[in-house]
Design an enzyme around this catalytic site. Structure first.
Site, PDB file in Angstrom:
ATOM      1  N   HIS A  72      82.765   7.071 137.731  1.00  0.00           N
ATOM      2  CA  HIS A  72      82.501   8.456 137.834  1.00  0.00           C
ATOM      3  C   HIS A  72      81.321   9.148 136.903  1.00  0.00           C
ATOM      4  O   HIS A  72      81.383   8.929 135.717  1.00  0.00           O
ATOM      5  CB  HIS A  72      83.906   9.116 137.613  1.00  0.00           C
ATOM      6  N   TYR A 201      90.843  18.751 137.026  1.00  0.00           N
ATOM      7  CA  TYR A 201      91.681  19.159 135.988  1.00  0.00           C
ATOM      8  C   TYR A 201      91.848  20.713 136.586  1.00  0.00           C
ATOM      9  O   TYR A 201      90.758  21.408 136.492  1.00  0.00           O
ATOM     10  CB  TYR A 201      91.228  19.285 134.560  1.00  0.00           C
ATOM     11  N   PRO A 292      97.181  14.213 126.246  1.00  0.00           N
ATOM     12  CA  PRO A 292      96.160  13.130 127.035  1.00  0.00           C
ATOM     13  C   PRO A 292      95.173  13.993 127.868  1.00  0.00           C
ATOM     14  O   PRO A 292      94.414  13.309 128.793  1.00  0.00           O
ATOM     15  CB  PRO A 292      97.051  12.743 128.064  1.00  0.00           C
ATOM     16  N   LYS A 296      91.738  10.258 125.935  1.00  0.00           N
ATOM     17  CA  LYS A 296      90.917   9.853 124.639  1.00  0.00           C
ATOM     18  C   LYS A 296      91.742   8.913 123.882  1.00  0.00           C
ATOM     19  O   LYS A 296      91.339   7.947 123.120  1.00  0.00           O
ATOM     20  CB  LYS A 296      90.539  10.820 123.566  1.00  0.00           C
ATOM     21  N   TYR A 384      83.438  14.011 126.466  1.00  0.00           N
ATOM     22  CA  TYR A 384      84.340  13.341 127.469  1.00  0.00           C
ATOM     23  C   TYR A 384      84.032  11.729 127.838  1.00  0.00           C
ATOM     24  O   TYR A 384      84.691  10.825 127.801  1.00  0.00           O
ATOM     25  CB  TYR A 384      84.439  14.212 128.840  1.00  0.00           C
TER      26      TYR A 384
HETATM   27  P1  RFL Z   1     100.450   1.345 122.551  1.00  0.00           P
HETATM   28  O1  RFL Z   1      99.972   1.168 123.762  1.00  0.00           O
HETATM   29  O2  RFL Z   1     101.660   2.117 122.491  1.00  0.00           O
HETATM   30  O3  RFL Z   1     100.871  -0.275 122.190  1.00  0.00           O
HETATM   31  C1  RFL Z   1     101.673  -0.507 121.052  1.00  0.00           C
HETATM   32  C2  RFL Z   1     102.479  -1.728 121.448  1.00  0.00           C
HETATM   33  O4  RFL Z   1     103.226  -2.111 120.340  1.00  0.00           O
HETATM   34  C3  RFL Z   1     104.634  -2.684 120.737  1.00  0.00           C
HETATM   35  N1  RFL Z   1     105.363  -2.464 119.628  1.00  0.00           N
HETATM   36  C4  RFL Z   1     105.922  -3.339 118.913  1.00  0.00           C
HETATM   37  N2  RFL Z   1     105.735  -4.906 118.829  1.00  0.00           N
HETATM   38  C5  RFL Z   1     106.542  -5.384 117.856  1.00  0.00           C
HETATM   39  N3  RFL Z   1     107.395  -5.056 117.049  1.00  0.00           N
HETATM   40  C6  RFL Z   1     107.415  -3.492 117.184  1.00  0.00           C
HETATM   41  N4  RFL Z   1     108.422  -2.989 116.182  1.00  0.00           N
HETATM   42  C7  RFL Z   1     106.803  -2.752 117.883  1.00  0.00           C
HETATM   43  N5  RFL Z   1     106.793  -1.529 118.141  1.00  0.00           N
HETATM   44  C8  RFL Z   1     106.003  -1.469 119.190  1.00  0.00           C
HETATM   45  C9  RFL Z   1     104.623  -1.812 122.159  1.00  0.00           C
HETATM   46  O5  RFL Z   1     105.614  -2.458 122.681  1.00  0.00           O
HETATM   47  C10 RFL Z   1     103.179  -1.775 122.543  1.00  0.00           C
HETATM   48  O6  RFL Z   1     103.099  -2.768 123.373  1.00  0.00           O
HETATM   49  O7  RFL Z   1      99.230   1.465 121.530  1.00  0.00           O
HETATM   50  P2  RFL Z   1      97.930   1.108 121.287  1.00  0.00           P
HETATM   51  O8  RFL Z   1      97.373  -0.073 121.380  1.00  0.00           O
HETATM   52  O9  RFL Z   1      97.277   2.007 120.021  1.00  0.00           O
HETATM   53  O10 RFL Z   1      97.140   2.127 122.801  1.00  0.00           O
HETATM   54  C11 RFL Z   1      97.214   3.520 122.768  1.00  0.00           C
HETATM   55  C12 RFL Z   1      97.012   3.931 124.134  1.00  0.00           C
HETATM   56  O11 RFL Z   1      98.209   3.038 124.736  1.00  0.00           O
HETATM   57  C13 RFL Z   1      97.385   5.327 124.193  1.00  0.00           C
HETATM   58  O12 RFL Z   1      96.532   6.034 123.372  1.00  0.00           O
HETATM   59  C14 RFL Z   1      97.000   5.900 125.773  1.00  0.00           C
HETATM   60  O13 RFL Z   1      98.022   5.571 126.832  1.00  0.00           O
HETATM   61  C15 RFL Z   1      96.856   7.455 125.714  1.00  0.00           C
HETATM   62  N6  RFL Z   1      96.579   7.950 127.260  1.00  0.00           N
HETATM   63  C16 RFL Z   1      95.153   7.977 127.602  1.00  0.00           C
HETATM   64  N7  RFL Z   1      94.339   7.495 126.745  1.00  0.00           N
HETATM   65  C17 RFL Z   1      93.105   7.200 127.282  1.00  0.00           C
HETATM   66  O14 RFL Z   1      92.309   6.881 126.762  1.00  0.00           O
HETATM   67  N8  RFL Z   1      92.799   7.709 128.544  1.00  0.00           N
HETATM   68  C18 RFL Z   1      93.847   8.322 129.334  1.00  0.00           C
HETATM   69  O15 RFL Z   1      93.353   8.827 130.542  1.00  0.00           O
HETATM   70  C19 RFL Z   1      94.937   8.464 128.835  1.00  0.00           C
HETATM   71  N9  RFL Z   1      96.193   8.874 129.570  1.00  0.00           N
HETATM   72  C20 RFL Z   1      97.868   8.356 127.957  1.00  0.00           C
HETATM   73  C21 RFL Z   1      97.028   9.074 129.320  1.00  0.00           C
HETATM   74  C22 RFL Z   1      99.133   8.197 127.561  1.00  0.00           C
HETATM   75  C23 RFL Z   1      99.958   8.693 128.503  1.00  0.00           C
HETATM   76  N10 RFL Z   1     101.389   8.727 127.974  1.00  0.00           N
HETATM   77  C24 RFL Z   1     102.339   8.017 128.659  1.00  0.00           C
HETATM   78  C25 RFL Z   1     101.521   8.716 126.630  1.00  0.00           C
HETATM   79  C26 RFL Z   1      98.222   9.521 130.051  1.00  0.00           C
HETATM   80  C27 RFL Z   1      99.567   9.390 129.460  1.00  0.00           C
HETATM   81  C28 RFL Z   1     100.719   9.884 130.697  1.00  0.00           C
HETATM   82  C1  PHB Z   2      95.109   9.223 134.313  1.00  0.00           C
HETATM   83  O1  PHB Z   2      94.383   8.656 135.189  1.00  0.00           O
HETATM   84  O2  PHB Z   2      95.985   8.778 134.054  1.00  0.00           O
HETATM   85  C2  PHB Z   2      94.496  10.046 133.572  1.00  0.00           C
HETATM   86  C3  PHB Z   2      93.280  10.664 133.561  1.00  0.00           C
HETATM   87  C4  PHB Z   2      92.745  11.677 132.742  1.00  0.00           C
HETATM   88  C5  PHB Z   2      93.555  12.254 131.878  1.00  0.00           C
HETATM   89  C6  PHB Z   2      94.900  11.698 131.679  1.00  0.00           C
HETATM   90  C7  PHB Z   2      95.439  10.758 132.281  1.00  0.00           C
HETATM   91  O3  PHB Z   2      93.033  13.345 130.925  1.00  0.00           O
END
Ligand code: RFL
Ligand code: PHB
Length: 390
Positions: A72, A201, A292, A296, A384
């Site tokens: 994008h 957004y 979120p 990031k 971004y």
């Molecule tokens: P994770 O992905 O939480 O992975 C951690 C892993 O550790 C495991 N774990 C354990 N394993 C062994 N023993 C234990 N005691 C443990 N405790 C936990 C877990 O099962 C898991 O597999 O962390 P990591 O790797 O630091 O990654 C971070 C990302 O997942 C997170 O920051 C993003 O998902 C945030 N986020 C977004 N980030 C973006 O860069 N772009 C986005 O568009 C974006 N959108 C989002 C998001 C997060 C969201 N939610 C649900 C919080 C949108 C949403 C809705």
């Molecule tokens: C997504 O596609 O899940 C998404 C995109 C942008 C955001 C957060 C989540 O800021």
């Protein structure tokens, strides 16, 4: 059991780290509490910064992302129905983002690690880092009914916000900073072609909404909700009705479709300092959380482990520990920049709690500034798409 780097957690942070270490010829073992299918289907982020995609491509795990991800050149910010495109390509000299689900990144990395003979132990219980202050740390855990102890040179705590690693750092070492936002996101996945080519957004008096995408057949959408709200209160009809109202813009229509996934997320900002203690290094959500709105979290996790992998390579290959000594400081500069951006985007786009008319007026002024100022659009675009690592 023995390895050079014991990694707790098979999310983006742990898997990218294990992969980058493998590229450097460094051995690691990943210990994950969940099953492989659970981590491969956990729906979360969708936006990869230019630097994150470059890294995946350069290290040989970007093939499917290149084929299936969508590049994008901009995003839309909408205020009360008026849409403004932030043109990344023009404002950042050609940098862009890729929309590709986090679970797809995770699948690609797991496949690459296992193909290369790497070890990921899924469904490992009670992982506990020990002796992190000394030169011989270990990780105790239980796998397939047997207790194990993994001896390592260093431990990487990549176990997310609710993991165990941060908690084994002795009391008094960490300073913690954070805030909880008075809103949550209800996110849905719908089997319908996205009604937009680029993310929208939207700020609306009824609350924030986001139209994102996953594929030509899958849309990802979010609405701002009260964080204490119950997901049971949100029927599919109500969700579509709110999305229609909040995303509405003259001349634009949105097609509805079956909702196949629905979840609520609280929104918080959090940082712990430092991100290391002894032989334990924290990376990704284990050390920091962003709301979120700036897309990031996954990118920050990838940036942390890129810095950590380089520092570990310097140490293992050349005995140079300066990178490891500086790991936390190097990460935290970027972490706080991203905290500022994520907080700014969050406060720009969500309906604030009632009772603070001053804050609402300032918010409206900021929205007008975004709509009219090239300088402000430039700032949003460069943050971004992601600032360079160095
Ligand atoms: P994770 O992905 O939480 O992975 C951690 C892993 O550790 C495991 N774990 C354990 N394993 C062994 N023993 C234990 N005691 C443990 N405790 C936990 C877990 O099962 C898991 O597999 O962390 P990591 O790797 O630091 O990654 C971070 C990302 O997942 C997170 O920051 C993003 O998902 C945030 N986020 C977004 N980030 C973006 O860069 N772009 C986005 O568009 C974006 N959108 C989002 C998001 C997060 C969201 N939610 C649900 C919080 C949108 C949403 C809705
Ligand atoms: C997504 O596609 O899940 C998404 C995109 C942008 C955001 C957060 C989540 O800021």
């Amino acid at each position: 059991m023995q390895t050079q780097v014991g990694i707790v957690g098979a999310g983006p942070a742990g898997l990218v780290l294990s992969h980058l270490l493998h590229v450097e010829g460094i051995d690691s073992v990943v210990i994950e509490q969940r099953s492989r299918s659970y981590v491969e289907t956990r729906i979360r982020a969708g936006v990869l910064e230019q630097g994150s995609t470059d890294l995946l491509i350069e290290t040989g795990v970007g093939g499917r992302m290149l084929a299936e991800g969508a590049v994008h050149d901009g995003v839309n910010l909408q205020f009360n129905g008026e849409r403004h495109r932030i043109d990344f390509a023009r404002l950042t000299g050609g940098r862009r983002i890729t929309v590709y689900g986090q679970q797809e990144v995770v699948k690609d990395l797991i496949a690459a690690r296992l193909d290369a003979g790497g070890t990921i132990l899924f469904e490992a219980a009670d992982a506990t880092p020990k002796d992190i202050a000394g030169e011989h740390p270990t990780i105790a855990f239980r796998h397939q009914g047997t207790d194990h102890e993994l001896a390592c040179d260093v431990i990487a705590g990549c176990d997310g916000f609710h993991g165990v690693c941060r908690g084994v750092i002795p009391a008094g070492v960490l300073s913690e900073f954070g805030r909880e936002y008075p809103f949550g996101w209800l996110g849905v996945l719908a089997t319908v072609a996205p009604s937009t080519d680029e993310l929208i957004y939207a700020f609306h008096e009824r609350g924030f909404a986001l139209h994102s995408l996953r594929s030509p057949e899958l849309s990802r959408l979010y609405v701002q909700v009260d964080p204490s709200d119950d997901i049971e209160n949100w029927s599919d009809e109500r969700i579509w009705e709110e999305l229609q109202l909040r995303l509405a813009s003259p001349g634009w229509t949105m097609t509805e479709g079956p909702i196949i996934e629905k979840a609520m997320t609280a929104m918080r900002s959090y940082v712990c300092e430092p991100m290391q203690y002894g032989r334990l290094y924290l990376a990704g959500d284990a050390a920091h959380i962003v709301p979120p709105t700036g897309a990031k979290g996954m990118n920050l996790a990838i940036a942390d482990v890129t810095i950590l992998a380089r520092a570990l390579a310097d140490w293992f290959h050349r005995g140079d520990h300066s990178g490891l000594d500086d790991y936390s400081d190097r990460c935290l500069g970027r972490v706080w920049r991203v905290q500022d951006f994520s907080n700014t985007m969050t406060e720009l786009l969500h309906v604030l709690p009632p009772g603070d008319p001053f804050a609402s007026r300032v918010q409206r002024a900021k929205q007008r500034y975004v709509a009219t100022s090239q300088a402000m659009q430039h700032t949003i675009a460069e943050n971004y798409v992601g600032l360079p690592l160095d």
